[in-house]
Design a protein around this motif. Structure first.
Motif, short mmCIF file in Angstrom:
data_model
loop_
_atom_site.label_atom_id
_atom_site.label_comp_id
_atom_site.label_asym_id
_atom_site.label_seq_id
_atom_site.Cartn_x
_atom_site.Cartn_y
_atom_site.Cartn_z
N ASP A 85 -16.28 -8.10 28.77
CA ASP A 85 -17.59 -7.45 28.66
C ASP A 85 -17.75 -6.68 27.36
O ASP A 85 -18.86 -6.36 26.95
CB ASP A 85 -17.83 -6.49 29.83
CG ASP A 85 -17.96 -7.21 31.16
OD1 ASP A 85 -18.20 -8.44 31.15
OD2 ASP A 85 -17.82 -6.55 32.20
N ASP A 86 -16.63 -6.36 26.70
CA ASP A 86 -16.65 -5.55 25.48
C ASP A 86 -16.35 -6.35 24.22
O ASP A 86 -16.18 -5.78 23.16
CB ASP A 86 -15.63 -4.42 25.59
CG ASP A 86 -15.96 -3.46 26.72
OD1 ASP A 86 -17.15 -3.25 26.98
OD2 ASP A 86 -15.01 -2.95 27.35
N ARG A 87 -16.30 -7.67 24.31
CA ARG A 87 -15.89 -8.49 23.17
C ARG A 87 -16.99 -8.74 22.16
O ARG A 87 -16.72 -9.08 21.01
CB ARG A 87 -15.36 -9.84 23.66
CG ARG A 87 -14.05 -9.69 24.37
CD ARG A 87 -13.50 -10.99 24.84
NE ARG A 87 -12.27 -10.74 25.59
CZ ARG A 87 -11.68 -11.62 26.32
NH1 ARG A 87 -12.15 -12.85 26.41
NH2 ARG A 87 -10.58 -11.31 26.97
N GLU A 88 -18.22 -8.60 22.56
CA GLU A 88 -19.34 -8.84 21.65
C GLU A 88 -19.54 -7.64 20.72
O GLU A 88 -18.97 -6.58 20.92
CB GLU A 88 -20.62 -9.10 22.46
CG GLU A 88 -20.53 -10.32 23.36
CD GLU A 88 -20.33 -11.62 22.59
OE1 GLU A 88 -20.98 -11.79 21.54
OE2 GLU A 88 -19.53 -12.45 23.04
N TRP A 89 -20.39 -7.83 19.74
CA TRP A 89 -20.77 -6.75 18.83
C TRP A 89 -21.35 -5.59 19.63
O TRP A 89 -22.07 -5.81 20.61
CB TRP A 89 -21.82 -7.32 17.85
CG TRP A 89 -22.36 -6.32 16.89
CD1 TRP A 89 -21.85 -6.01 15.67
CD2 TRP A 89 -23.52 -5.53 17.06
NE1 TRP A 89 -22.62 -5.07 15.07
CE2 TRP A 89 -23.66 -4.75 15.91
CE3 TRP A 89 -24.45 -5.38 18.07
CZ2 TRP A 89 -24.69 -3.84 15.73
CZ3 TRP A 89 -25.50 -4.49 17.91
CH2 TRP A 89 -25.60 -3.73 16.74
N SER A 90 -21.05 -4.36 19.24
CA SER A 90 -21.55 -3.17 19.94
C SER A 90 -22.26 -2.25 18.96
O SER A 90 -21.74 -1.97 17.88
CB SER A 90 -20.39 -2.38 20.57
OG SER A 90 -19.73 -3.13 21.53
N SER A 91 -23.41 -1.77 19.34
CA SER A 91 -24.15 -0.81 18.53
C SER A 91 -23.50 0.56 18.62
O SER A 91 -22.89 0.90 19.63
CB SER A 91 -25.59 -0.72 19.02
OG SER A 91 -26.29 0.30 18.34
N PHE A 92 -23.62 1.36 17.56
CA PHE A 92 -23.15 2.74 17.62
C PHE A 92 -23.96 3.53 18.64
O PHE A 92 -23.51 4.52 19.17
CB PHE A 92 -23.23 3.42 16.26
CG PHE A 92 -22.12 3.04 15.33
CD1 PHE A 92 -20.80 3.23 15.68
CD2 PHE A 92 -22.40 2.48 14.10
CE1 PHE A 92 -19.77 2.89 14.83
CE2 PHE A 92 -21.37 2.14 13.24
CZ PHE A 92 -20.06 2.34 13.60
N ILE A 93 -25.19 3.09 18.89
CA ILE A 93 -26.04 3.76 19.87
C ILE A 93 -25.81 3.09 21.21
O ILE A 93 -26.01 1.88 21.35
CB ILE A 93 -27.52 3.69 19.47
CG1 ILE A 93 -27.72 4.38 18.13
CG2 ILE A 93 -28.39 4.33 20.55
CD1 ILE A 93 -29.12 4.23 17.56
N GLN A 94 -25.38 3.84 22.18
CA GLN A 94 -25.12 3.32 23.51
C GLN A 94 -26.41 3.02 24.26
O GLN A 94 -27.46 3.56 23.93
CB GLN A 94 -24.27 4.32 24.30
CG GLN A 94 -22.94 4.60 23.67
CD GLN A 94 -22.10 3.35 23.62
OE1 GLN A 94 -21.77 2.76 24.63
NE2 GLN A 94 -21.76 2.91 22.42
N SER A 95 -26.34 2.20 25.27
CA SER A 95 -27.52 1.81 26.04
C SER A 95 -28.21 3.01 26.68
O SER A 95 -29.39 2.98 26.94
CB SER A 95 -27.16 0.77 27.10
OG SER A 95 -26.16 1.30 27.96
N TYR A 96 -27.48 4.07 26.91
CA TYR A 96 -28.08 5.26 27.51
C TYR A 96 -28.55 6.26 26.46
O TYR A 96 -28.84 7.40 26.76
CB TYR A 96 -27.10 5.92 28.51
CG TYR A 96 -25.68 6.00 28.02
CD1 TYR A 96 -25.24 7.07 27.24
CD2 TYR A 96 -24.79 5.00 28.33
CE1 TYR A 96 -23.95 7.13 26.79
CE2 TYR A 96 -23.47 5.05 27.89
CZ TYR A 96 -23.06 6.12 27.12
OH TYR A 96 -21.77 6.17 26.67
#
Length: 140
Positions: A102-113
């Motif tokens: 679930d964490d392998r994709e690109w992640s934004s510095f801004i979280q979904s919350y």
């Protein structure tokens, strides 16, 4: 407070990083007409790592995932590369097989919350040009 706009550039011919002395105007500072062939321009994210060092596009950071019980945890940190994507600064793991799927994709510095990753989670260890050996785990 607005984010400070800064750039640096990888000089492809001389194989060295150049920093913008004119804050935000790299192209005007030192750009031949064929500047895209000469330089790869990287922008400052507006964020600093755990040591106060400015994080730029293309930086490779150690992403600290565990800060307690170090002796009990086999993986304390992972390498990530900083990138601009989906109208946001973020990161992707260089060794995606080491993280949950679930964490392998690109992640934004801004979280979904709506909160941002704390800069204490990141420490710059190099960049994609001066430290290409760190990219060996990158999938093509």
């Amino acid at each position: 407070m607005p984010r400070e706009i800064k750039f640096r550039a990888w000089d492809k011919w001389n194989k060295r990083m150049k920093h913008d002395p004119h804050e935000g105007d790299f192209i005007k500072w030192h750009a031949p007409s064929n500047w895209k062939e000469c330089y790869e321009v990287m922008q400052y994210t507006g964020l600093k790592d755990r040591n106060g060092k400015e994080i730029y596009d293309g930086d490779i950071c150690e992403f600290v995932i565990l800060q307690v019980q170090k002796e009990l945890k086999p993986i304390e940190s992972l390498l990530v590369v900083i990138e601009w994507k989906n109208a946001s600064w973020g990161f992707r793991h260089l060794y995606p097989d080491l993280v949950h799927e679930d964490d392998r994709e690109w992640s934004s510095f801004i979280q979904s919350y709506g909160e941002m990753w704390d800069s204490d989670y990141f420490e710059i260890v190099g960049n994609i040009h001066e430290h290409p050996h760190l990219l060996k785990g990158e999938e093509t």
